[in-house]
Design a protein around this motif. Sequence first.
Motif, PDB file in Angstrom:
ATOM      1  N   PHE A   7     -24.001 104.691 -59.306  1.00  0.00           N
ATOM      2  CA  PHE A   7     -23.058 105.590 -58.651  1.00  0.00           C
ATOM      3  C   PHE A   7     -23.363 107.008 -59.129  1.00  0.00           C
ATOM      4  CE2 PHE A   7     -18.435 107.145 -58.998  1.00  0.00           C
ATOM      5  CZ  PHE A   7     -18.503 107.758 -57.756  1.00  0.00           C
ATOM      6  N   THR A  12     -23.789 111.661 -63.514  1.00  0.00           N
ATOM      7  CA  THR A  12     -22.492 110.963 -63.660  1.00  0.00           C
ATOM      8  C   THR A  12     -22.474 110.193 -64.985  1.00  0.00           C
ATOM      9  OG1 THR A  12     -23.401 109.057 -62.509  1.00  0.00           O
ATOM     10  CG2 THR A  12     -22.085 110.586 -61.179  1.00  0.00           C
ATOM     11  N   PHE A  13     -21.274 109.777 -65.376  1.00  0.00           N
ATOM     12  CA  PHE A  13     -21.152 108.852 -66.506  1.00  0.00           C
ATOM     13  C   PHE A  13     -21.879 107.549 -66.159  1.00  0.00           C
ATOM     14  CE2 PHE A  13     -17.444 111.562 -67.389  1.00  0.00           C
ATOM     15  CZ  PHE A  13     -17.643 111.791 -68.736  1.00  0.00           C
ATOM     16  N   THR A  14     -21.808 107.157 -64.868  1.00  0.00           N
ATOM     17  CA  THR A  14     -22.447 105.897 -64.473  1.00  0.00           C
ATOM     18  C   THR A  14     -23.960 105.971 -64.679  1.00  0.00           C
ATOM     19  OG1 THR A  14     -20.709 105.758 -62.802  1.00  0.00           O
ATOM     20  CG2 THR A  14     -22.446 104.119 -62.697  1.00  0.00           C
ATOM     21  N   PRO A  53     -18.809 101.808 -62.210  1.00  0.00           N
ATOM     22  CA  PRO A  53     -17.694 101.823 -63.183  1.00  0.00           C
ATOM     23  C   PRO A  53     -16.660 100.785 -62.754  1.00  0.00           C
ATOM     24  CG  PRO A  53     -17.493 103.676 -61.669  1.00  0.00           C
ATOM     25  CD  PRO A  53     -18.761 102.963 -61.291  1.00  0.00           C
ATOM     26  N   ASN A  56     -11.251 102.129 -66.752  1.00  0.00           N
ATOM     27  CA  ASN A  56     -11.163 103.199 -67.741  1.00  0.00           C
ATOM     28  C   ASN A  56      -9.930 102.943 -68.604  1.00  0.00           C
ATOM     29  OD1 ASN A  56      -9.616 106.130 -68.001  1.00  0.00           O
ATOM     30  ND2 ASN A  56     -11.744 106.173 -68.631  1.00  0.00           N
ATOM     31  N   VAL A  62     -11.032 100.823 -61.337  1.00  0.00           N
ATOM     32  CA  VAL A  62     -11.666 101.663 -60.320  1.00  0.00           C
ATOM     33  C   VAL A  62     -11.576 100.854 -59.010  1.00  0.00           C
ATOM     34  CG1 VAL A  62     -13.785 102.854 -59.645  1.00  0.00           C
ATOM     35  CG2 VAL A  62     -13.182 102.632 -62.085  1.00  0.00           C
ATOM     36  N   VAL A  85     -15.729 108.471 -73.162  1.00  0.00           N
ATOM     37  CA  VAL A  85     -15.639 109.456 -72.068  1.00  0.00           C
ATOM     38  C   VAL A  85     -14.897 110.703 -72.537  1.00  0.00           C
ATOM     39  CG1 VAL A  85     -14.662 109.878 -69.782  1.00  0.00           C
ATOM     40  CG2 VAL A  85     -15.701 107.686 -70.279  1.00  0.00           C
ATOM     41  N   PHE A  87     -15.128 115.160 -71.447  1.00  0.00           N
ATOM     42  CA  PHE A  87     -15.647 115.947 -70.329  1.00  0.00           C
ATOM     43  C   PHE A  87     -16.040 117.365 -70.731  1.00  0.00           C
ATOM     44  CE2 PHE A  87     -12.816 112.717 -68.812  1.00  0.00           C
ATOM     45  CZ  PHE A  87     -13.427 112.226 -67.673  1.00  0.00           C
ATOM     46  N   HIS A 106     -13.865 113.565 -60.081  1.00  0.00           N
ATOM     47  CA  HIS A 106     -13.490 112.214 -59.651  1.00  0.00           C
ATOM     48  C   HIS A 106     -12.009 112.025 -60.016  1.00  0.00           C
ATOM     49  CE1 HIS A 106     -13.259 107.808 -59.994  1.00  0.00           C
ATOM     50  NE2 HIS A 106     -14.290 107.774 -59.163  1.00  0.00           N
ATOM     51  N   HIS A 108     -10.468 109.694 -61.461  1.00  0.00           N
ATOM     52  CA  HIS A 108     -10.325 109.204 -62.844  1.00  0.00           C
ATOM     53  C   HIS A 108     -10.605 110.322 -63.843  1.00  0.00           C
ATOM     54  CE1 HIS A 108      -9.720 105.200 -61.481  1.00  0.00           C
ATOM     55  NE2 HIS A 108      -9.912 104.648 -62.664  1.00  0.00           N
ATOM     56  N   GLN A 112      -7.771 112.024 -66.588  1.00  0.00           N
ATOM     57  CA  GLN A 112      -8.005 112.013 -68.035  1.00  0.00           C
ATOM     58  C   GLN A 112      -7.926 113.400 -68.679  1.00  0.00           C
ATOM     59  OE1 GLN A 112     -11.228 109.090 -69.329  1.00  0.00           O
ATOM     60  NE2 GLN A 112     -11.492 109.100 -67.119  1.00  0.00           N
ATOM     61  N   SER A 131     -17.346 112.066 -57.245  1.00  0.00           N
ATOM     62  CA  SER A 131     -17.756 111.752 -58.618  1.00  0.00           C
ATOM     63  C   SER A 131     -17.714 113.024 -59.444  1.00  0.00           C
ATOM     64  CB  SER A 131     -19.187 111.190 -58.641  1.00  0.00           C
ATOM     65  OG  SER A 131     -20.085 112.212 -58.273  1.00  0.00           O
ATOM     66  N   THR A 132     -17.822 112.865 -60.765  1.00  0.00           N
ATOM     67  CA  THR A 132     -17.797 114.033 -61.644  1.00  0.00           C
ATOM     68  C   THR A 132     -19.039 114.916 -61.428  1.00  0.00           C
ATOM     69  OG1 THR A 132     -18.836 112.744 -63.385  1.00  0.00           O
ATOM     70  CG2 THR A 132     -16.435 112.863 -63.426  1.00  0.00           C
ATOM     71  N   THR A 174     -14.884 104.152 -70.679  1.00  0.00           N
ATOM     72  CA  THR A 174     -14.988 103.523 -69.361  1.00  0.00           C
ATOM     73  C   THR A 174     -15.963 102.360 -69.481  1.00  0.00           C
ATOM     74  OG1 THR A 174     -14.492 105.576 -68.187  1.00  0.00           O
ATOM     75  CG2 THR A 174     -15.604 103.881 -66.922  1.00  0.00           C
TER      76      THR A 174
HETATM   77  O1  LIG Z   1     -17.863 110.280 -61.688  1.00  0.00           O
HETATM   78  C1  LIG Z   1     -18.466 109.774 -62.637  1.00  0.00           C
HETATM   79  O2  LIG Z   1     -19.142 110.411 -63.448  1.00  0.00           O
HETATM   80  C2  LIG Z   1     -18.387 108.316 -62.830  1.00  0.00           C
HETATM   81  O3  LIG Z   1     -19.293 107.738 -63.353  1.00  0.00           O
HETATM   82  C3  LIG Z   1     -17.116 107.623 -62.398  1.00  0.00           C
HETATM   83  C4  LIG Z   1     -16.036 107.572 -63.458  1.00  0.00           C
HETATM   84  C5  LIG Z   1     -14.940 106.504 -63.060  1.00  0.00           C
HETATM   85  O4  LIG Z   1     -14.987 105.943 -61.998  1.00  0.00           O
HETATM   86  O5  LIG Z   1     -14.050 106.259 -63.903  1.00  0.00           O
HETATM   87  C6  LIG Z   1     -16.600 107.136 -64.720  1.00  0.00           C
HETATM   88  C7  LIG Z   1     -16.165 107.553 -65.909  1.00  0.00           C
HETATM   89  C8  LIG Z   1     -15.052 108.528 -66.032  1.00  0.00           C
HETATM   90  O6  LIG Z   1     -13.920 107.765 -66.408  1.00  0.00           O
HETATM   91  C9  LIG Z   1     -14.772 109.238 -64.766  1.00  0.00           C
HETATM   92  C10 LIG Z   1     -15.325 108.857 -63.583  1.00  0.00           C
END
Ligand SMILES: O=C(O)C(=O)C[C@]1(C(=O)O)C=C[C@@H](O)C=C1
Length: 306
Positions: A7, A12-14, A53, A56, A62, A85, A87, A106, A108, A112, A131-132, A174
């Motif tokens: 994703f 992204t975190f993913t 993901p 969280n 999700v 996680v 930011f 995103h 989520h 947070q 997404s982030t 997450t």
């Molecule tokens: O948008 C991103 O970076 C993701 O990987 C998605 C996502 C999520 O769905 O929770 C992953 C981790 C963080 O909690 C925020 C966003």
Amino acid sequence: MPRIAYFGPQGTFTEQAARALADPREHELLPLDTIPAVVAAVRSGEVAAGCVPVENSVEGAVPATMDALALGEPVVAVAEHVLPVHFSVLVRPGTEAAQIQTVASHPHGLAQVRGWLEANLPKATAIAVNSTAGAARAVHAGEYDAAVSAPVAVEHYPLHELATGVADVADAVTRFLLVTRPGALPAPTGADRTSLVAVAVNRTGALSGLLHELALREINLTRLEARPTKDRFGEYRFFLDVEGHLAEQRIADALAALHRRCLEVRFLGSYPRTDGTQTQVAAPTRDEDFAAATDWVAAVRRGERA
Ligand SMILES: O=C(O)C(=O)C[C@]1(C(=O)O)C=C[C@@H](O)C=C1
């Protein structure tokens, strides 16, 4: 080289989770813009696996991942990864905090950092995007003033870090899943999780009966979530994560019981837990207890024992 979709876009975190789960000598990573697109690419065989993901610790499940796993051709999880996680707030170079009117992330991500935004950017409007990293890309394109992104996003988009280490809950995590088409299961490790989704019959005690099947076999639940079936208002799919592996008799026995009991049961995978917590299995639900009981019944049926 087998490909793993994640994703995305990049940053992204993913993506970080996918990098932790992939073998860089063996896999090529492919960013896709939505969770359904990642799961669809797994289903079609375009990629060998997909990273998404799933939950969280602050904002919960999700939903896009739960729906993608529960509906359509089956896919199963073969691995998980849990990522801390926090930011970074990214802006175009030269942007001052006082100029920020829109902050994208995103949903989520926004959830947070809600407290931080109220304290530091109270006048800015929060905008939910895919997404982030998509938020960082949109800030670079001039669509929004700031992005709440993974710290690595700044390596992919020429933005400035207005703030780093932003998180209302300091030790938020997450959990991500690596999913494939159904095939051989990962070998049991003694520290495994099994995921499944079930639709209980709509009558009094049906959910309690379902959970009772687990309790009877001393199976510990690590997660229980409900999502609407989408067919009829008031009907739900239950997502369950339990400690243990389908290769263990008490898990196989419980799944068979749920299959008899429920309108629908889908196996979503047995895979090693990131935290390595060993499953404690005591008598009478060890594999040898099941084997001894099965042998005894067979001998009774043959008339050799009573
Ligand atoms: O948008 C991103 O970076 C993701 O990987 C998605 C996502 C999520 O769905 O929770 C992953 C981790 C963080 O909690 C925020 C966003």
